[in-house]
Design an enzyme around this catalytic site. Structure first.
Site, PDB file in Angstrom:
ATOM      1  N   SER A 130      -4.501   9.040  -5.509  1.00 34.74           N
ATOM      2  CA  SER A 130      -4.732   7.979  -3.917  1.00 34.74           C
ATOM      3  C   SER A 130      -3.943   8.841  -3.067  1.00 34.74           C
ATOM      4  O   SER A 130      -3.207   9.447  -3.208  1.00 34.74           O
ATOM      5  CB  SER A 130      -4.058   6.945  -4.388  1.00 34.74           C
ATOM      6  OG  SER A 130      -3.506   6.262  -3.346  1.00 34.74           O
ATOM      7  N   GLU A 132      -2.385   6.600  -1.178  1.00 33.59           N
ATOM      8  CA  GLU A 132      -1.095   6.428  -0.967  1.00 33.59           C
ATOM      9  C   GLU A 132       0.304   7.793  -1.083  1.00 33.59           C
ATOM     10  O   GLU A 132       1.321   7.520  -0.631  1.00 33.59           O
ATOM     11  CB  GLU A 132      -1.051   5.017  -2.165  1.00 33.59           C
ATOM     12  CG  GLU A 132      -1.337   3.793  -1.379  1.00 33.59           C
ATOM     13  CD  GLU A 132      -0.653   3.164  -0.257  1.00 33.59           C
ATOM     14  OE1 GLU A 132       0.460   3.131  -1.106  1.00 33.59           O
ATOM     15  OE2 GLU A 132      -1.133   2.618   0.641  1.00 33.59           O
ATOM     16  N   TYR A 153       4.168   2.350  -6.387  1.00 30.76           N
ATOM     17  CA  TYR A 153       3.067   3.080  -6.066  1.00 30.76           C
ATOM     18  C   TYR A 153       2.230   4.378  -6.144  1.00 30.76           C
ATOM     19  O   TYR A 153       1.610   4.835  -6.591  1.00 30.76           O
ATOM     20  CB  TYR A 153       2.113   1.970  -5.946  1.00 30.76           C
ATOM     21  CG  TYR A 153       0.604   2.255  -5.955  1.00 30.76           C
ATOM     22  CD1 TYR A 153      -0.107   2.120  -7.078  1.00 30.76           C
ATOM     23  CD2 TYR A 153      -0.333   3.121  -4.571  1.00 30.76           C
ATOM     24  CE1 TYR A 153      -1.689   2.509  -7.434  1.00 30.76           C
ATOM     25  CE2 TYR A 153      -1.645   3.143  -5.048  1.00 30.76           C
ATOM     26  CZ  TYR A 153      -1.704   3.002  -6.473  1.00 30.76           C
ATOM     27  OH  TYR A 153      -3.763   4.000  -6.342  1.00 30.76           O
TER      28      TYR A 153
HETATM   29  O1  G4F Z   1      -6.122  -3.802   0.702  1.00 27.12           O
HETATM   30  P1  G4F Z   1      -5.012  -3.290   0.059  1.00 27.12           P
HETATM   31  O2  G4F Z   1      -4.248  -3.759  -0.675  1.00 27.12           O
HETATM   32  O3  G4F Z   1      -5.012  -1.668   0.090  1.00 27.12           O
HETATM   33  P2  G4F Z   1      -3.480  -0.480  -0.040  1.00 27.12           P
HETATM   34  O4  G4F Z   1      -2.318  -1.203  -0.240  1.00 27.12           O
HETATM   35  O5  G4F Z   1      -4.038   0.590   1.177  1.00 27.12           O
HETATM   36  O6  G4F Z   1      -3.848   0.033  -1.003  1.00 27.12           O
HETATM   37  C1  G4F Z   1      -5.208   0.269  -1.717  1.00 27.12           C
HETATM   38  O7  G4F Z   1      -5.841   1.544  -1.363  1.00 27.12           O
HETATM   39  C2  G4F Z   1      -4.933   2.949  -2.112  1.00 27.12           C
HETATM   40  C3  G4F Z   1      -5.802   4.229  -1.531  1.00 27.12           C
HETATM   41  O8  G4F Z   1      -5.717   4.343  -0.237  1.00 27.12           O
HETATM   42  C4  G4F Z   1      -5.349   3.254  -3.301  1.00 27.12           C
HETATM   43  F1  G4F Z   1      -4.300   4.168  -3.887  1.00 27.12           F
HETATM   44  C5  G4F Z   1      -4.932   1.651  -4.136  1.00 27.12           C
HETATM   45  O9  G4F Z   1      -5.018   1.372  -5.398  1.00 27.12           O
HETATM   46  C6  G4F Z   1      -5.330   0.091  -3.370  1.00 27.12           C
HETATM   47  O10 G4F Z   1      -7.071   0.847  -3.803  1.00 27.12           O
HETATM   48  O11 G4F Z   1      -4.340  -2.796   1.496  1.00 27.12           O
HETATM   49  C7  G4F Z   1      -4.438  -2.208   2.621  1.00 27.12           C
HETATM   50  C8  G4F Z   1      -3.710  -2.995   4.197  1.00 27.12           C
HETATM   51  C9  G4F Z   1      -2.056  -2.941   3.711  1.00 27.12           C
HETATM   52  O12 G4F Z   1      -2.069  -2.154   5.156  1.00 27.12           O
HETATM   53  C10 G4F Z   1      -2.068  -3.729   3.777  1.00 27.12           C
HETATM   54  O13 G4F Z   1      -0.305  -4.301   3.910  1.00 27.12           O
HETATM   55  O14 G4F Z   1      -3.729  -3.896   3.928  1.00 27.12           O
HETATM   56  C11 G4F Z   1      -2.762  -4.668   4.544  1.00 27.12           C
HETATM   57  N1  G4F Z   1      -2.680  -6.660   4.445  1.00 27.12           N
HETATM   58  C12 G4F Z   1      -3.120  -7.567   5.672  1.00 27.12           C
HETATM   59  N2  G4F Z   1      -2.883  -8.318   4.979  1.00 27.12           N
HETATM   60  C13 G4F Z   1      -2.782  -6.553   3.063  1.00 27.12           C
HETATM   61  C14 G4F Z   1      -2.889  -7.929   3.225  1.00 27.12           C
HETATM   62  N3  G4F Z   1      -3.547  -6.472   1.711  1.00 27.12           N
HETATM   63  C15 G4F Z   1      -3.389  -7.728   1.270  1.00 27.12           C
HETATM   64  N4  G4F Z   1      -3.557  -6.346  -0.134  1.00 27.12           N
HETATM   65  N5  G4F Z   1      -3.906  -8.889   1.122  1.00 27.12           N
HETATM   66  C16 G4F Z   1      -3.360  -9.401   2.661  1.00 27.12           C
HETATM   67  O15 G4F Z   1      -3.223 -10.890   2.989  1.00 27.12           O
END
Ligand code: G4F
Length: 323
Positions: A130, A132, A153
């Site tokens: 990933s 990440e 993670y």
């Molecule tokens: O959609 P996210 O939760 O994805 P994140 O953390 O980037 O991780 C995903 O991508 C990775 C690859 O880079 C994978 F390895 C991992 O398994 C997963 O698929 O969050 C994306 C962004 C973050 O910066 C988070 O802080 O969105 C921001 N965010 C803002 N509000 C939010 C929210 N994320 C989530 N989940 N929910 C919110 O309400």
């Protein structure tokens, strides 16, 4: 007939990859946790409903934290290719469940690698790595960028990534890591930000929801379409030498921008509905992820086919239909 084993087959990527391999004429064995079977039935419906796919698809209940069952399964199935997609994949959840995340995401990969080693399998192994693992490393990130994970993670994925390289060097196992940047689709879980947004937009447009609460709106991600990324996974296992590849689109956009595009698609102004909620922020954030896909373009001939606007529209359309 080639035989493949996919762990985490009930997830977004697992379901797309299973379809791809079945359509290529593989026999596909999927590992799924018993507790997940009901939840993921809809993702696997495109297999269950198509006889040519269904006949070559075998679902096994199991768990990557149970190494003995993995050894038994490998000995029985004797796969040509193993795709390890199973993990605890939610970054924010990993701060609350760090041990569980390590057990599934890091030790899970180790169990699969050990099972390959002890059964003397000559299969090819794909590890779902990933972006990440890069965390705060300067963007654009490529295969040589430093590992600076910012969450349990990210740390667990970094361990799995390094173990894959270590087993390749130490035991000659044909093993690669695909360093995937964010990849989305209508099958994405609703607790990831893109799907949370597309679902909320569809509901707000239908008058079923009033507001959308989000955490960090400034964070930037390189978002592509999951259906494209599983093609890269397969391609990585068809090359002459096992090597790691970064997979992404090469573009990054903020969470705010994703929300703006999604609301605008249905003629709505995101500022009227999006509310910032600090409780949804993470103890540590990864600010900018953007892939440098030069190696994948040259080495695999891979490139993304879906841009950000098409992705947003595909997801909003699907959520509108689901309503
Ligand atoms: O959609 P996210 O939760 O994805 P994140 O953390 O980037 O991780 C995903 O991508 C990775 C690859 O880079 C994978 F390895 C991992 O398994 C997963 O698929 O969050 C994306 C962004 C973050 O910066 C988070 O802080 O969105 C921001 N965010 C803002 N509000 C939010 C929210 N994320 C989530 N989940 N929910 C919110 O309400």
């Amino acid at each position: 007939m080639k035989v493949a084993l996919i762990t985490g087959v009930g997830g977004q990527d697992g379901s797309y990859l299973a379809e791809l391999l079945l359509d290529k004429g593989y026999q596909v064995h999927g590992l799924i946790r018993h507790s997940s079977a009901e939840k993921y039935k809809s993702r696997l419906a495109t297999i269950a409903g198509v006889p040519e796919r269904k006949d070559n698809f075998v679902l096994h209940y199991g768990d990557i934290t149970d190494s003995a069952s993995l050894v038994r399964m490998l000995a029985e199935i004797q796969p040509d290719e193993v795709y390890n997609l199973a993990a605890q994949t939610h970054v924010k959840v990993s701060f609350d469940l760090p041990e569980h995340t390590m057990n599934t995401t890091a030790l899970g990969a180790l169990h699969v690698l050990e099972a390959i080693r002890t059964t003397k399998s000559d299969c090819r192994f794909y590890q779902a790595s990933s972006s990440e693992i890069f965390g705060t490393a300067a963007s654009p990130q490529n295969e040589s960028s430093p590992l600076e994970p910012q969450s349990p993670y990210g740390c667990a994925k970094a361990v799995a990534h390094l173990l894959t390289a270590s087993y390749r060097e130490a035991y000659g196992i044909w093993a690669v890591s695909g360093i995937m940047f964010n990849h989305e689709s209508p099958r994405r879980g609703t607790d990831f930000v893109t799907r949370k947004i597309s679902k909320a937009v569809a509901k707000i447009a239908a008058g079923e929801q009033d507001e959308l609460h989000l955490g960090n709106l400034k964070a930037e991600r390189d978002w592509g379409f999951a259906g494209d990324y599983v093609v890269a996974m397969w391609q990585m296992l068809q090359t002459d030498t096992p090597e790691d590849y970064v997979i992404g689109t090469g573009e990054s956009h903020s969470v705010r921008e994703f929300a703006r595009l999604a609301f605008e698609y249905l003629d709505l102004n995101y500022e009227d509905y999006v509310r910032h909620d600090p409780d949804l922020e993470r103890p540590a954030e990864v600010i900018n992820l953007r892939a440098d896909i030069t190696k994948a373009e040259k080495g695999l001939g891979w490139k993304p086919t879906v841009g950000i606007e098409e992705l947003v529209q595909m997801m909003v359309d699907a959520d509108k239909q689901k309503l």
